[in-house]
Scaffold this motif. Structure first.
Motif, mmCIF file in Angstrom:
data_model
loop_
_atom_site.group_PDB
_atom_site.id
_atom_site.type_symbol
_atom_site.label_atom_id
_atom_site.label_comp_id
_atom_site.label_asym_id
_atom_site.label_seq_id
_atom_site.Cartn_x
_atom_site.Cartn_y
_atom_site.Cartn_z
ATOM 1 N N LEU A 81 -6.992 -2.691 9.964
ATOM 2 C CA LEU A 81 -8.083 -3.598 9.591
ATOM 3 C C LEU A 81 -7.689 -4.464 8.396
ATOM 4 O O LEU A 81 -7.963 -5.665 8.377
ATOM 5 C CB LEU A 81 -9.340 -2.800 9.250
ATOM 6 C CG LEU A 81 -9.952 -1.985 10.381
ATOM 7 C CD1 LEU A 81 -11.037 -1.070 9.848
ATOM 8 C CD2 LEU A 81 -10.481 -2.905 11.456
ATOM 9 N N VAL A 82 -7.048 -3.847 7.431
ATOM 10 C CA VAL A 82 -6.602 -4.596 6.251
ATOM 11 C C VAL A 82 -5.543 -5.612 6.659
ATOM 12 O O VAL A 82 -5.572 -6.768 6.213
ATOM 13 C CB VAL A 82 -6.067 -3.632 5.166
ATOM 14 C CG1 VAL A 82 -5.433 -4.404 4.019
ATOM 15 C CG2 VAL A 82 -7.184 -2.729 4.661
ATOM 16 N N ARG A 83 -4.639 -5.216 7.519
ATOM 17 C CA ARG A 83 -3.590 -6.121 7.997
ATOM 18 C C ARG A 83 -4.215 -7.326 8.712
ATOM 19 O O ARG A 83 -3.817 -8.470 8.493
ATOM 20 C CB ARG A 83 -2.631 -5.379 8.929
ATOM 21 C CG ARG A 83 -1.376 -6.150 9.260
ATOM 22 C CD ARG A 83 -0.362 -5.344 10.062
ATOM 23 N NE ARG A 83 0.067 -4.171 9.296
ATOM 24 C CZ ARG A 83 -0.090 -2.902 9.702
ATOM 25 N NH1 ARG A 83 -0.636 -2.629 10.852
ATOM 26 N NH2 ARG A 83 0.318 -1.904 8.958
ATOM 27 N N GLU A 84 -5.208 -7.091 9.553
ATOM 28 C CA GLU A 84 -5.888 -8.177 10.253
ATOM 29 C C GLU A 84 -6.582 -9.123 9.279
ATOM 30 O O GLU A 84 -6.546 -10.344 9.449
ATOM 31 C CB GLU A 84 -6.916 -7.612 11.229
ATOM 32 C CG GLU A 84 -6.326 -7.008 12.478
ATOM 33 C CD GLU A 84 -7.404 -6.452 13.397
ATOM 34 O OE1 GLU A 84 -8.493 -7.043 13.472
ATOM 35 O OE2 GLU A 84 -7.148 -5.418 14.032
ATOM 36 N N ALA A 85 -7.219 -8.549 8.252
ATOM 37 C CA ALA A 85 -7.912 -9.374 7.259
ATOM 38 C C ALA A 85 -6.934 -10.270 6.512
ATOM 39 O O ALA A 85 -7.194 -11.461 6.300
ATOM 40 C CB ALA A 85 -8.683 -8.486 6.277
ATOM 41 N N VAL A 86 -5.804 -9.715 6.151
ATOM 42 C CA VAL A 86 -4.788 -10.511 5.447
ATOM 43 C C VAL A 86 -4.272 -11.614 6.367
ATOM 44 O O VAL A 86 -4.105 -12.765 5.929
ATOM 45 C CB VAL A 86 -3.633 -9.597 4.951
ATOM 46 C CG1 VAL A 86 -2.452 -10.435 4.459
ATOM 47 C CG2 VAL A 86 -4.135 -8.659 3.865
ATOM 48 N N ASN A 87 -4.051 -11.295 7.634
ATOM 49 C CA ASN A 87 -3.589 -12.312 8.587
ATOM 50 C C ASN A 87 -4.608 -13.435 8.747
ATOM 51 O O ASN A 87 -4.247 -14.609 8.844
ATOM 52 C CB ASN A 87 -3.274 -11.681 9.937
ATOM 53 C CG ASN A 87 -1.977 -10.912 9.937
ATOM 54 O OD1 ASN A 87 -1.088 -11.167 9.105
ATOM 55 N ND2 ASN A 87 -1.847 -9.963 10.831
ATOM 56 N N LEU A 88 -5.891 -13.092 8.762
ATOM 57 C CA LEU A 88 -6.930 -14.118 8.851
ATOM 58 C C LEU A 88 -6.875 -15.051 7.645
ATOM 59 O O LEU A 88 -7.003 -16.267 7.785
ATOM 60 C CB LEU A 88 -8.316 -13.485 8.927
ATOM 61 C CG LEU A 88 -8.745 -12.953 10.271
ATOM 62 C CD1 LEU A 88 -10.074 -12.186 10.136
ATOM 63 C CD2 LEU A 88 -8.899 -14.078 11.272
ATOM 64 N N LEU A 89 -6.693 -14.479 6.467
ATOM 65 C CA LEU A 89 -6.629 -15.291 5.264
ATOM 66 C C LEU A 89 -5.395 -16.187 5.274
ATOM 67 O O LEU A 89 -5.459 -17.360 4.886
ATOM 68 C CB LEU A 89 -6.633 -14.415 4.010
ATOM 69 C CG LEU A 89 -7.953 -13.715 3.717
ATOM 70 C CD1 LEU A 89 -7.786 -12.734 2.562
ATOM 71 C CD2 LEU A 89 -9.041 -14.726 3.419
ATOM 72 N N VAL A 90 -4.282 -15.653 5.723
ATOM 73 C CA VAL A 90 -3.039 -16.446 5.773
ATOM 74 C C VAL A 90 -3.191 -17.582 6.782
ATOM 75 O O VAL A 90 -2.806 -18.727 6.508
ATOM 76 C CB VAL A 90 -1.841 -15.541 6.128
ATOM 77 C CG1 VAL A 90 -0.613 -16.368 6.460
ATOM 78 C CG2 VAL A 90 -1.553 -14.586 4.973
ATOM 79 N N LYS A 91 -3.759 -17.302 7.942
ATOM 80 C CA LYS A 91 -3.937 -18.330 8.958
ATOM 81 C C LYS A 91 -4.895 -19.421 8.503
ATOM 82 O O LYS A 91 -4.761 -20.565 8.917
ATOM 83 C CB LYS A 91 -4.475 -17.710 10.254
ATOM 84 C CG LYS A 91 -3.451 -16.940 11.040
ATOM 85 C CD LYS A 91 -4.070 -16.383 12.294
ATOM 86 C CE LYS A 91 -3.088 -15.512 13.042
ATOM 87 N NZ LYS A 91 -3.679 -14.926 14.259
ATOM 88 N N SER A 92 -5.841 -19.074 7.655
ATOM 89 C CA SER A 92 -6.828 -20.070 7.211
ATOM 90 C C SER A 92 -6.224 -21.098 6.273
ATOM 91 O O SER A 92 -6.810 -22.140 6.016
ATOM 92 C CB SER A 92 -8.013 -19.367 6.546
ATOM 93 O OG SER A 92 -7.663 -18.859 5.269
#
Length: 86
Positions: free
Chosen positions: A74-85
């Motif tokens: 879940l943390v990994r997904e959240a970080v990926n969302l922030l990076v993609k944004s």
């Protein structure tokens, strides 16, 4: 995820900023002023993304802990969302 009024109000403010920028363009205002306002809008959008991702992450981690699951993905997904944004 439930989006509270605070987050919705952020988006409404951004919407107002964008309408103001469009009005500035229609009035042929100086490009520096337009760029300044566009930059401010982008910053507001970035902050809103951060608020939404962090609130969702907290909720998801709590649910994972209650269910005895690992929150690492879940943390990994959240970080990926922030990076993609960006």
């Amino acid at each position: 995820m439930q989006y509270d009024n605070q987050v919705k109000n952020r988006v409404k403010r951004i919407e107002g900023q964008l309408r103001g920028i469009l009005r500035m363009m229609e009035e042929n205002q100086d490009c520096k002023d337009v760029i300044t306002q566009l930059s401010a809008s982008r910053t507001a959008i970035d902050r809103t993304i951060g608020v939404i991702v962090s609130a969702n992450l907290v909720e998801c981690v709590q649910n994972a802990n209650e269910n005895g699951e690992s929150a690492e993905e879940l943390v990994r997904e959240a970080v990926n969302l922030l990076v993609k944004s960006r």
